[in-house]
Design a protein around this motif. Structure first.
Motif, PDB file in Angstrom:
ATOM      1  N   ARG A 239      -9.799   6.334 -15.560  1.00  0.00           N
ATOM      2  CA  ARG A 239      -9.743   4.923 -15.152  1.00  0.00           C
ATOM      3  C   ARG A 239      -8.482   4.709 -14.292  1.00  0.00           C
ATOM      4  N   ALA A 240      -7.400   5.309 -14.741  1.00  0.00           N
ATOM      5  CA  ALA A 240      -6.141   5.178 -13.996  1.00  0.00           C
ATOM      6  C   ALA A 240      -6.283   5.820 -12.612  1.00  0.00           C
ATOM      7  N   ALA A 241      -6.921   6.985 -12.567  1.00  0.00           N
ATOM      8  CA  ALA A 241      -7.093   7.668 -11.279  1.00  0.00           C
ATOM      9  C   ALA A 241      -7.967   6.829 -10.349  1.00  0.00           C
ATOM     10  N   MET A 242      -8.996   6.230 -10.935  1.00  0.00           N
ATOM     11  CA  MET A 242      -9.892   5.386 -10.133  1.00  0.00           C
ATOM     12  C   MET A 242      -9.111   4.197  -9.552  1.00  0.00           C
ATOM     13  N   ALA A 243      -8.255   3.617 -10.391  1.00  0.00           N
ATOM     14  CA  ALA A 243      -7.456   2.474  -9.931  1.00  0.00           C
ATOM     15  C   ALA A 243      -6.521   2.910  -8.799  1.00  0.00           C
ATOM     16  N   ILE A 244      -5.956   4.093  -8.929  1.00  0.00           N
ATOM     17  CA  ILE A 244      -5.042   4.580  -7.873  1.00  0.00           C
ATOM     18  C   ILE A 244      -5.816   4.770  -6.577  1.00  0.00           C
ATOM     19  N   LEU A 245      -7.039   5.241  -6.701  1.00  0.00           N
ATOM     20  CA  LEU A 245      -7.875   5.420  -5.502  1.00  0.00           C
ATOM     21  C   LEU A 245      -8.247   4.086  -4.853  1.00  0.00           C
ATOM     22  N   GLU A 246      -8.157   3.023  -5.644  1.00  0.00           N
ATOM     23  CA  GLU A 246      -8.457   1.687  -5.102  1.00  0.00           C
ATOM     24  C   GLU A 246      -7.226   1.057  -4.460  1.00  0.00           C
ATOM     25  N   GLY A 247      -6.133   1.809  -4.447  1.00  0.00           N
ATOM     26  CA  GLY A 247      -4.913   1.263  -3.836  1.00  0.00           C
ATOM     27  C   GLY A 247      -4.057   0.499  -4.817  1.00  0.00           C
ATOM     28  N   ARG A 248      -4.328   0.696  -6.121  1.00  0.00           N
ATOM     29  CA  ARG A 248      -3.514   0.010  -7.123  1.00  0.00           C
ATOM     30  C   ARG A 248      -2.423   0.961  -7.618  1.00  0.00           C
ATOM     31  N   ILE A 249      -1.521   0.409  -8.384  1.00  0.00           N
ATOM     32  CA  ILE A 249      -0.378   1.194  -8.860  1.00  0.00           C
ATOM     33  C   ILE A 249      -0.472   1.307 -10.381  1.00  0.00           C
ATOM     34  N   VAL A 250      -0.268   2.517 -10.878  1.00  0.00           N
ATOM     35  CA  VAL A 250      -0.329   2.732 -12.326  1.00  0.00           C
ATOM     36  C   VAL A 250       1.087   2.928 -12.843  1.00  0.00           C
ATOM     37  N   LEU A 251       1.393   2.175 -13.897  1.00  0.00           N
ATOM     38  CA  LEU A 251       2.726   2.284 -14.496  1.00  0.00           C
ATOM     39  C   LEU A 251       2.589   3.015 -15.829  1.00  0.00           C
ATOM     40  N   LEU A 252       3.271   4.155 -15.933  1.00  0.00           N
ATOM     41  CA  LEU A 252       3.251   4.935 -17.176  1.00  0.00           C
ATOM     42  C   LEU A 252       4.617   4.813 -17.836  1.00  0.00           C
TER      43      LEU A 252
END
Lengths: 503, 377
Positions: A239-252
């Motif tokens: 899900r996180a990878a998909m969001a990154i592919l959408e141009g979003r930023i993932v905060l871990l």
């Protein structure tokens, strides 16, 4: 004033032991090195973070082995020139930086005559491995879930996005915890201003400890009094990878298996990973169901009250009579009856979550079947109210994101009061208030109700992935989170296009 | 990041404006016009709607003609064109119009609630709740408000169209006759009533700084006008065909009565009037909101208010008292009627005409001066 590391090992040892006095979990070892074992080094680490006592097979062990073959006069030069062999970071110049390096779970190496300290990685802190995500279950797709180790989590994302454009920006939050926080994104897809804004927000506060991503989430949220989360959370790397592919930023965040995705919208909370892995008809059907569920989770008990207490003319006579018959003998007004059942249900849910696995299931059975049946038999509540509450609960479970579902669970009580006191007018007022609130809400510049509102920002392309998830062929553009000029995500080469036209 | 990326960019799209105006105009007009026509013109109400639409097109043409010369906002344009004093007088006129509009919308919305949703409720309680909601909606500027109506547009539109389609079998076309039987005065009064309901289109003049494509505002208004007129024509024909002129005359809100009569095939609900009230509830709330928002905007300009929301609270309070007055004193309703017919309607057209005239004179003078100077040189 930071303490500089000096070539005098004894002074370094004295300073370090002062800094870590009364810390029995920190192992400090003085080891003789050099061909004639006349020189000394000092190795410190947190007890469980380094694998073996004699270190023979570890990087540290091999490094020490090498140092024992060299003349004492060449040790410092050798270490200086071969730092990269054993260390993944630049040598530390100050004691504070070195201590911080050790607290990340690595060993520290000081050498007599060398005015730096090396960070040597080993086993690191203990942690879970990669386990199945406990929430956001999917029918189709990967079952891997994030764990508490930030390095493992970034690796799980990297495993899915094998591109040099994926960037990981590291920062630290918490004065005393120094929690490692990573921002993962694809450089050429994001709006740089969003990244800047996120970094600004992370720098807006100074807290002593950030033990979970939830603390960072709350401190960086703009609308603190909104029941709706402004960051999407996920425990799934895909899900996180998909969001990154959408141009979003993932905060871990280190020590947290929950990643934050930003910016986020109402629509993204309703989407699940397998929406894109399943055929579009199934995905569209289940997604529409989830939209309806999110609405009913908020208003269903309220609507029941409005219809049965204020607008009985809406219902067929037979149904009305059966409702009246089922309520016979119940001593409470309908609103109180609903409130009792809803509170009882929330208690059961809370008890079920807190109890260990098997006991939690027992609570569900005891609560749902035995207490529910007993309450109906004792005429405390009517059977129809049990059905209403159970259906509402089902609807809230159908919302894929827990935090998002909680917003509806809280608002449900507001609707119970509004509809119980004002009927359908209360329902409309509540609905309007929620709509106005949602329409004001934003997440890092993106309206929360996108793409139902402001769809013109993406040329109305995002509307293809809302209630209905159109076939993937139609979703050629990335959503509005992506910067202009980088929105194409699917292209058919000419041959494929011709084949499609032929068909 | 470009400005349009941000949620708080204070700009709204043409689609949002179109939907906002459709709801603004549709709510009040569909609720009240059938009653007015049945009392005056019968089947000729259809012609009144069309003549009214023509009046609306003229109004929108005047709006467009003035907007062509606007460089920034409407007030600035008025000041440049007609001078400070005249523009202040015009602004007071607009302020009065929008405040009374919001008061009347509040009155209608509250009486709708009392009549169909909460008969045992109190006017004050309901009106205060609605005013609070409207203030809450206005506090965050125009985008939030526009987004609400953008999102609910089809949620209201689809059930409405469905109900109208289901009502068609009950239509008796003989009720649509006789046509062209009304006198000229009745047709005139009917048409002016329609034009009064179209006056909120004047709010377009103030939306220029808030729109992403201000040059298309008037076209957007025309599209909204066409949609509203089409809806009103369909609703009126159905109502006339179902109730006939005489029965419709005695009904308070014929369109809501119709919603209560339509049977859903295999329907679970026996009556839908309560549920369908939501359409008019949201539409009237949109108008109330527009009135308060525009009134606040005008007052802010007049008082040169920058940050505080003093103007908003003043307008909201005035709207409440106006609504309460209309509810408690019937004569105020009659005065409001006279104000709409004799002051607001002609005034809106005259202001726009006057501004155009002033502009032409001013530019003519400038051109003349320029020519003289050139000759002297």
């Amino acid at each position: 004033m930071p303490i500089q590391i000096t070539p005098d090992l004894q002074e370094n040892i004295k300073n370090f032991e002062e800094l870590f006095s009364d810390c029995e979990d920190i192992k400090k070892r003085r080891i003789k090195v050099g061909k004639n074992l006349k020189s000394e080094c000092y190795i410190v680490y947190i007890e469980v973070t380094v694998s073996s006592v004699d270190w023979k097979d570890s990087a540290i062990g091999k490094f020490l082995g090498t140092l024992r073959t060299l003349p004492e006069t060449q040790l410092a030069d050798y270490v200086r020139e071969n730092v990269a062999d054993v260390s993944d970071a630049n040598p530390f110049e100050t004691l504070e930086d070195a201590a911080q390096g050790m607290l990340t779970g690595d060993a520290l190496f000081f050498l007599d005559g060398y005015n730096r300290a090396l960070k040597i990685p080993d086993k690191g802190y203990p942690g879970r491995g990669v386990y199945e995500a406990e929430s956001e279950k999917v029918i189709r797709g990967s079952n891997e879930g994030f764990s508490e180790s930030i390095k493992l989590n970034t690796a799980l994302i990297r495993k899915r996005l094998r591109s040099p454009h994926v960037k990981v920006k590291e920062t630290f939050v918490g004065r005393r915890t120094n929690t490692n926080v990573d921002l993962v994104y694809i450089k050429d897809l994001i709006h740089p201003e969003i990244l800047k804004k996120i970094e600004e927000r992370l720098n807006e506060f100074e807290i002593d400890g950030a033990l979970d991503s939830g603390i960072i989430e709350q401190l960086t949220e703009k609308r603190k009094f909104s029941p709706f989360p402004q960051f999407q959370t996920t425990q799934r790397p895909d899900r996180a990878a998909m969001a990154i592919l959408e141009g979003r930023i993932v905060l871990l965040s280190d020590n947290s298996p929950v990643a934050l995705i930003l910016p986020t919208t109402y629509n993204s909370f309703i989407q699940t990973s397998d929406d894109y892995y399943s055929r579009w008809e199934i995905a569209s059907f289940t997604r529409t169901l989830r939209y309806v569920a999110s609405f009913l989770a908020m208003v269903f008990p309220g609507l029941y009250l409005a219809m049965t207490n204020f607008h009985t003319q809406l219902l067929p006579t037979d149904l009305l009579l059966s409702l009246a018959a089922s309520r016979q003998g119940v001593p409470f007004p309908a609103m109180v009856e609903i409130l009792i059942m809803e509170i009882a249900f929330e208690l059961l849910r809370e008890a079920g979550v807190r109890l260990p696995g098997a006991n939690g299931n027992t609570i569900g059975i005891v609560g749902g079947l035995i207490i529910g049946q007993a309450a109906v038999d004792a005429n405390i509540v009517s059977p129809i109210v049990v059905i209403v509450v159970a259906l509402t609960a089902l609807c809230s479970f159908a919302v894929p994101n827990e935090e998002f579902a909680t917003a509806f669970r809280i608002l449900k009580f507001v609707f119970i009061f509004l509809c119980g006191l004002l009927g359908f007018f209360g329902f409309l007022v509540g609905l309007l208030a929620v709509l106005i609130h949602l329409s004001h809400l934003e997440s890092f510049g993106i309206p929360y109700l996108t793409p139902f509102v402001g769809a013109d920002l993406s040329g109305y392309q995002d509307e293809r992935d809302t209630f209905l998830r159109l076939p993937l062929d139609f979703l050629k553009k990335r959503p509005v989170y992506t910067r202009q000029g980088a929105r194409t995500r699917l292209k058919f080469n000419r041959e494929n296009e011709k084949n499609q036209e032929g068909k | 990041m470009t400005d349009e990326m941000f949620a708080d960019n204070l700009k709204i799209s043409l689609r949002q404006i179109r939907r906002l105006f459709v709801l603004d105009i549709f709510g009040m007009s569909s609720l009240l016009l059938p009653g007015i026509f049945s009392a005056m013109t019968g089947a000729d109400g259809l012609f009144c709607l069309l003549i009214g639409m023509a009046g609306g097109i003229v109004l929108l043409w005047l709006v467009a003609a003035n907007m062509k010369y606007m460089e920034d906002d409407y007030y600035g344009y008025m000041k440049d064109t007609a001078g400070q004093i005249v523009s202040d007088v015009f602004m007071v006129f607009y302020f009065l119009y929008f405040v009374t509009l919001s008061g009347y919308a509040l009155y209608e919305l509250t009486t709708l609630t009392l009549g169909w949703l909460l008969p045992e409720g109190s006017f004050d309680g309901i009106a205060v709740l609605l005013i609070f909601l409207a203030v809450y909606a206005c506090l965050r500027g125009i985008e939030g408000r526009a987004r609400v109506y953008e999102i609910i547009f089809w949620f209201l539109g689809v059930p409405l169209i469905l109900m109208l389609v289901l009502a068609i079998p009950d239509v008796n076309s003989s009720y649509w006759t006789p046509i062209v039987a009304s006198q000229g005065e009745q047709l005139f009064r009917g048409s002016t009533s329609v034009m009064i309901f179209l006056l909120p289109f004047n709010a377009l003049l103030f939306l220029r700084p808030f729109c992403t494509k201000p040059e298309k505002l008037a076209v957007c208004g025309q599209q909204a006008l066409l949609v509203v007129t089409a809806l009103n024509v369909v609703i009126y024909l159905i109502l006339l065909g179902v109730f006939g002129q005489n029965s419709m005359g005695v009904l308070k809100r014929p369109v809501l009565t119709l919603m209560g009569m339509v049977n859903l095939p295999g329907g679970f609900f026996t009556r839908q009037d309560v549920l369908m009230t939501a359409v008019w509830f949201f539409a009237l709330f949109a108008l109330l909101n527009t009135g308060i928002f525009q009134g606040t905007l005008v007052l802010r300009e007049l008082c040169h208010e920058t940050k505080k929301n003093f103007s908003l609270y003043v307008v909201a309070a005035l709207a409440f008292f106006m609504g309460k007055g209309l509810f408690e004193h019937r004569f105020l309703g009659e005065i409001y009627d006279i104000y709409q017919n004799c002051i607001a309607l002609p005034g809106m057209y005259l202001i726009l005409l006057a501004l155009l005239l002033f502009y032409q004179i001013r530019t003519g003078r400038k051109a003349g001066k320029g020519a003289t100077m050139n000759v002297e040189e």
